[in-house]
Design a protein around this motif. Structure first.
Motif, PDB file in Angstrom:
ATOM      1  N   SER A 126       0.850  -1.195   0.000  1.00 41.98           N
ATOM      2  CA  SER A 126       0.000   0.000   0.000  1.00 41.98           C
ATOM      3  C   SER A 126       0.879   1.236   0.000  1.00 41.98           C
ATOM      4  O   SER A 126       1.900   1.292   0.673  1.00 41.98           O
ATOM      5  CB  SER A 126      -0.890   0.003   1.237  1.00 41.98           C
ATOM      6  OG  SER A 126      -1.748  -1.111   1.228  1.00 41.98           O
TER       7      SER A 126
ATOM      8  N   SER B 141      -6.388   5.754  -1.321  1.00 37.35           N
ATOM      9  CA  SER B 141      -7.321   4.699  -1.707  1.00 37.35           C
ATOM     10  C   SER B 141      -8.546   5.367  -2.323  1.00 37.35           C
ATOM     11  O   SER B 141      -8.670   6.595  -2.306  1.00 37.35           O
ATOM     12  CB  SER B 141      -7.725   3.852  -0.502  1.00 37.35           C
ATOM     13  OG  SER B 141      -8.401   4.643   0.449  1.00 37.35           O
TER      14      SER B 141
ATOM     15  N   PRO C 186      -9.334   6.557  -8.216  1.00 37.95           N
ATOM     16  CA  PRO C 186      -7.927   6.749  -8.616  1.00 37.95           C
ATOM     17  C   PRO C 186      -7.639   8.129  -9.201  1.00 37.95           C
ATOM     18  O   PRO C 186      -6.472   8.503  -9.324  1.00 37.95           O
ATOM     19  CB  PRO C 186      -7.710   5.665  -9.671  1.00 37.95           C
ATOM     20  CG  PRO C 186      -9.067   5.361 -10.196  1.00 37.95           C
ATOM     21  CD  PRO C 186     -10.003   5.540  -9.045  1.00 37.95           C
TER      22      PRO C 186
ATOM     23  N   PHE D 162      -3.996   7.687 -10.289  1.00 36.56           N
ATOM     24  CA  PHE D 162      -3.231   6.552  -9.796  1.00 36.56           C
ATOM     25  C   PHE D 162      -3.497   5.349 -10.674  1.00 36.56           C
ATOM     26  O   PHE D 162      -4.633   5.053 -11.033  1.00 36.56           O
ATOM     27  CB  PHE D 162      -3.628   6.249  -8.352  1.00 36.56           C
ATOM     28  CG  PHE D 162      -3.080   4.950  -7.824  1.00 36.56           C
ATOM     29  CD1 PHE D 162      -3.909   3.852  -7.642  1.00 36.56           C
ATOM     30  CD2 PHE D 162      -1.738   4.829  -7.510  1.00 36.56           C
ATOM     31  CE1 PHE D 162      -3.413   2.661  -7.150  1.00 36.56           C
ATOM     32  CE2 PHE D 162      -1.227   3.645  -7.012  1.00 36.56           C
ATOM     33  CZ  PHE D 162      -2.070   2.561  -6.837  1.00 36.56           C
ATOM     34  N   SER D 163      -2.432   4.629 -11.015  1.00 32.84           N
ATOM     35  CA  SER D 163      -2.580   3.383 -11.748  1.00 32.84           C
ATOM     36  C   SER D 163      -1.690   2.343 -11.103  1.00 32.84           C
ATOM     37  O   SER D 163      -0.463   2.451 -11.132  1.00 32.84           O
ATOM     38  CB  SER D 163      -2.177   3.571 -13.219  1.00 32.84           C
ATOM     39  OG  SER D 163      -2.088   2.311 -13.869  1.00 32.84           O
ATOM     40  N   LYS D 164      -2.339   1.339 -10.521  1.00 34.81           N
ATOM     41  CA  LYS D 164      -1.563   0.283  -9.870  1.00 34.81           C
ATOM     42  C   LYS D 164      -0.836  -0.559 -10.903  1.00 34.81           C
ATOM     43  O   LYS D 164       0.305  -0.972 -10.715  1.00 34.81           O
ATOM     44  CB  LYS D 164      -2.478  -0.592  -9.015  1.00 34.81           C
ATOM     45  CG  LYS D 164      -1.733  -1.594  -8.168  1.00 34.81           C
ATOM     46  CD  LYS D 164      -2.665  -2.323  -7.210  1.00 34.81           C
ATOM     47  CE  LYS D 164      -1.879  -3.282  -6.336  1.00 34.81           C
ATOM     48  NZ  LYS D 164      -2.750  -3.987  -5.376  1.00 34.81           N
ATOM     49  N   SER D 165      -1.484  -0.813 -12.017  1.00 37.94           N
ATOM     50  CA  SER D 165      -0.872  -1.664 -13.045  1.00 37.94           C
ATOM     51  C   SER D 165       0.375  -1.015 -13.648  1.00 37.94           C
ATOM     52  O   SER D 165       1.330  -1.695 -14.000  1.00 37.94           O
ATOM     53  CB  SER D 165      -1.892  -1.981 -14.140  1.00 37.94           C
ATOM     54  OG  SER D 165      -2.354  -0.778 -14.736  1.00 37.94           O
TER      55      SER D 165
ATOM     56  N   SER E  58       2.049   1.387 -11.980  1.00 39.41           N
ATOM     57  CA  SER E  58       2.839   1.965 -10.871  1.00 39.41           C
ATOM     58  C   SER E  58       3.083   3.446 -11.121  1.00 39.41           C
ATOM     59  O   SER E  58       4.222   3.939 -11.073  1.00 39.41           O
ATOM     60  CB  SER E  58       4.182   1.233 -10.702  1.00 39.41           C
ATOM     61  OG  SER E  58       3.971  -0.117 -10.354  1.00 39.41           O
TER      62      SER E  58
END
Lengths: 114, 117
Positions: A30, A52, A55, A67-70, A72
């Protein structure tokens, strides 16, 4: 090692143009992400943050970041820049394992031409 | 509103002398205070972090012997640069977080700029 990278050292745009500043991070857990602006000779001013939820986050003065987790990533955008947006922009991250200190990217200098 | 004041804004000192800088959080209770140094190349280095009920944690390359920090309460913190030399020059920023937990916003002061002759 947790890192924050800003690939563009310097960006030049014309007033009224859109701008996107890139930020990528490396950390598997996280993460809390934020953007700050530093005008010449001044301290850091907070623009926006993400931890959180949605995004896409909205910040001050028309800035937003996604924000993009994929990927980063946590890129900063503004649809129409003003001359007063000329400054250095820093992406920063705080990993939940690392206490509460921020790790900063190297900054992107934005120059807005009239 | 929440503000962080730092003073002095600028100091010029002779090589080998020391400089003390102060940081005060106004309008909120700072649960943690972090000191950073911004080099002339603009990159930020974390010097130390102090958190409620924990000892001050110094980062690698920074020591208590060189950068002693005092914080009688988390609304006030001071740091001294002892025996300052050319490599210690830069803008020293204090950042204070306003709530417990990683999501608390970090407020920064305007910084204390150190020039070493």
């Amino acid at each position: 090692t947790q890192t924050v990278s800003q690939s563009d050292a310097h960006v030049t745009v014309f007033e009224g143009d859109s701008v996107e500043l890139r930020c990528n991070y490396s950390y598997g857990g996280s993460i809390y992400l934020s953007w700050y602006i530093q005008h010449h000779g001044r301290g850091l001013q907070f623009l926006l943050k993400y931890y959180s939820g949605n995004p896409v986050v909205q910040g001050v003065n028309g800035f937003e970041a996604e924000f993009s987790k994929s990927d980063s990533s946590f890129h900063l955008r503004k649809a129409s820049v003003h001359w007063s947006d000329s400054a250095v922009y820093f992406c920063a991250a705080s990993m939940n394992q690392g206490g509460r200190a921020l790790i900063f990217g190297t900054g992107t200098t934005v120059s807005v031409s009239p | 509103g929440a503000l962080v004041y730092q003073y002095p804004r600028r100091t010029i000192c002779k090589s080998g002398t020391s400089m003390r800088m102060e940081c005060q959080a106004v309008g909120f209770q700072a649960t943690s205070v972090a000191w950073y140094r911004q080099s002339p190349q603009k990159t930020f280095e974390l010097i130390a972090l102090s958190t409620v009920n924990s000892a001050i944690k110094y980062e690698q390359n920074f020591t208590q012997e060189k950068f002693p920090i005092s914080h009688p309460n988390l609304s006030f913190s001071s740091m001294t640069v002892l025996n300052a030399y050319l490599e210690d020059r830069g803008l020293y920023l204090c950042g204070a977080r306003d709530e417990t937990g990683v999501t608390g916003q970090l407020y920064f002061g305007e910084g204390s700029k150190l020039t070493v002759l």
